[in-house]
Design an enzyme around this catalytic site. Sequence first.
Site, PDB file in Angstrom:
ATOM      1  N   ASP A  12      21.010  32.113  62.478  1.00  0.00           N
ATOM      2  CA  ASP A  12      21.928  32.251  61.347  1.00  0.00           C
ATOM      3  C   ASP A  12      21.200  31.759  60.102  1.00  0.00           C
ATOM      4  OD1 ASP A  12      24.500  32.586  59.999  1.00  0.00           O
ATOM      5  OD2 ASP A  12      24.549  30.402  59.892  1.00  0.00           O
ATOM      6  N   SER A  13      21.770  32.058  58.939  1.00  0.00           N
ATOM      7  CA  SER A  13      21.197  31.575  57.689  1.00  0.00           C
ATOM      8  C   SER A  13      21.296  30.057  57.587  1.00  0.00           C
ATOM      9  CB  SER A  13      21.932  32.217  56.515  1.00  0.00           C
ATOM     10  OG  SER A  13      23.321  31.964  56.630  1.00  0.00           O
ATOM     11  N   TYR A  44      22.192  33.307  52.500  1.00  0.00           N
ATOM     12  CA  TYR A  44      21.630  34.653  52.515  1.00  0.00           C
ATOM     13  C   TYR A  44      22.575  35.631  51.802  1.00  0.00           C
ATOM     14  CZ  TYR A  44      18.187  33.595  56.290  1.00  0.00           C
ATOM     15  OH  TYR A  44      17.151  33.109  57.044  1.00  0.00           O
ATOM     16  N   GLY A  45      23.839  35.261  51.752  1.00  0.00           N
ATOM     17  CA  GLY A  45      24.889  36.203  51.331  1.00  0.00           C
ATOM     18  C   GLY A  45      24.814  36.675  49.898  1.00  0.00           C
ATOM     19  N   CYS A  75      24.738  35.594  62.032  1.00  0.00           N
ATOM     20  CA  CYS A  75      24.992  35.737  60.600  1.00  0.00           C
ATOM     21  C   CYS A  75      25.501  37.145  60.275  1.00  0.00           C
ATOM     22  CB  CYS A  75      23.683  35.475  59.849  1.00  0.00           C
ATOM     23  SG  CYS A  75      23.836  35.556  58.067  1.00  0.00           S
ATOM     24  N   ASN A  76      26.654  37.198  59.624  1.00  0.00           N
ATOM     25  CA  ASN A  76      27.207  38.503  59.245  1.00  0.00           C
ATOM     26  C   ASN A  76      26.316  39.219  58.247  1.00  0.00           C
ATOM     27  OD1 ASN A  76      30.433  39.049  59.979  1.00  0.00           O
ATOM     28  ND2 ASN A  76      29.756  36.945  60.233  1.00  0.00           N
ATOM     29  N   THR A  77      25.761  38.455  57.304  1.00  0.00           N
ATOM     30  CA  THR A  77      24.918  39.063  56.272  1.00  0.00           C
ATOM     31  C   THR A  77      23.692  39.725  56.900  1.00  0.00           C
ATOM     32  OG1 THR A  77      25.685  37.422  54.673  1.00  0.00           O
ATOM     33  CG2 THR A  77      23.662  38.598  54.132  1.00  0.00           C
ATOM     34  N   GLU A 154      31.928  24.285  53.980  1.00  0.00           N
ATOM     35  CA  GLU A 154      30.909  23.263  54.251  1.00  0.00           C
ATOM     36  C   GLU A 154      31.344  21.902  53.704  1.00  0.00           C
ATOM     37  OE1 GLU A 154      26.823  24.234  53.542  1.00  0.00           O
ATOM     38  OE2 GLU A 154      26.961  26.055  54.762  1.00  0.00           O
ATOM     39  N   CYS A 186      32.395  36.577  58.159  1.00  0.00           N
ATOM     40  CA  CYS A 186      31.426  35.569  57.723  1.00  0.00           C
ATOM     41  C   CYS A 186      31.543  34.387  58.675  1.00  0.00           C
ATOM     42  CB  CYS A 186      31.724  35.130  56.292  1.00  0.00           C
ATOM     43  SG  CYS A 186      30.682  33.765  55.716  1.00  0.00           S
ATOM     44  N   THR A 187      30.392  33.793  58.984  1.00  0.00           N
ATOM     45  CA  THR A 187      30.374  32.696  59.965  1.00  0.00           C
ATOM     46  C   THR A 187      31.273  31.520  59.597  1.00  0.00           C
ATOM     47  OG1 THR A 187      28.432  31.923  58.753  1.00  0.00           O
ATOM     48  CG2 THR A 187      28.042  33.111  60.823  1.00  0.00           C
ATOM     49  N   HIS A 188      31.444  31.287  58.292  1.00  0.00           N
ATOM     50  CA  HIS A 188      32.177  30.092  57.859  1.00  0.00           C
ATOM     51  C   HIS A 188      33.701  30.251  57.879  1.00  0.00           C
ATOM     52  CE1 HIS A 188      28.208  29.078  56.481  1.00  0.00           C
ATOM     53  NE2 HIS A 188      28.602  27.948  55.937  1.00  0.00           N
TER      54      HIS A 188
HETATM   55  N1  DGL Z   1      26.022  33.052  57.587  1.00  0.00           N
HETATM   56  C1  DGL Z   1      26.435  33.813  56.428  1.00  0.00           C
HETATM   57  C2  DGL Z   1      27.272  35.006  56.888  1.00  0.00           C
HETATM   58  O1  DGL Z   1      27.884  34.995  57.929  1.00  0.00           O
HETATM   59  C3  DGL Z   1      27.186  32.972  55.425  1.00  0.00           C
HETATM   60  C4  DGL Z   1      26.322  31.987  54.672  1.00  0.00           C
HETATM   61  C5  DGL Z   1      25.268  32.657  53.814  1.00  0.00           C
HETATM   62  O2  DGL Z   1      25.594  33.284  52.795  1.00  0.00           O
HETATM   63  O3  DGL Z   1      24.117  32.566  54.194  1.00  0.00           O
HETATM   64  O4  DGL Z   1      27.310  35.990  56.198  1.00  0.00           O
END
Ligand code: DGL
Length: 273
Positions: A12-13, A44-45, A75-77, A154, A186-188
Amino acid sequence: MSYDSRPIGVFDSGIGGLTVVQHLMRVLPHEHIIYFGDTARVPYGSRSTDVVERYAVEDASFLLAKDVKAIVVACNTVSAVGLGAVRAAFDIPLLGVIEPGARAAARATRSNRIGVIGTVATIASCSYTTAIHAINPSIEVIGIACPLFVPLAEEGWTGHPATRLVAEEYLSTLRSSAIDTLVLGCTHYPLLHDLIQDVVGSDVRIINSGEETAYETTAFLTQRGLLVQGSPQPSYRFFVSDSPEKFRLLGERFLGMPLSEVVKVDITTDAGH
Ligand code: DGL
């Protein structure tokens, strides 16, 4: 039936991918897991496709050097814009979070109106829309980028009035769009599940892409003869590119349990370049 007792690699990012690991641990309780969180280069987003692709290839390369049997891109991105680059670079069983989330949402909707929330890059890529339309082109997909949700999650502000205000602003379009299903892309966002549910209304079914991915990982590994053999006590190893202490502190909240050893690596040199 063949087996493979090597670990599953997850990257993940940063820290958010632990929300996916949490479900992987529950659904596949005997699988060994190696996690890499690129905490030095998160987020990363908000980055361009080129940069996300380059980071994603380095992250995957790091896991491959650890001899993983498959990679789950939490990571979704990355799943939205960088999966193709990883697939082109390495011959490894690879699973992202977009398709499992899209499939679950397409199954769940009755009104054929689905909302998707994610980072700027994920929403701009229209990956969820493409994946949902591949299943049913008549489904209407409304995508909204919610970048502030990442720092708020976070920060631990999951029930804070400021977060509610932000959620009301971001989700107002969805509230007037008569969606019956909402994908947390998104993971969060699973950390903000209750608040988001409250804002969109209890009649909207919320889909957690990470959780759906954990379910699909079982079938994915089974089909390829990659499940671990027997019922070993699993080992979990965590690697990050920035402070392990911060990751351990925040990570317990994202994982829902204490984190074992966290090791810092230099991703640009340890990625095998
Ligand atoms: N992990 C990223 C996602 O799921 C979220 C955090 C980021 O922007 O890196 O898209």
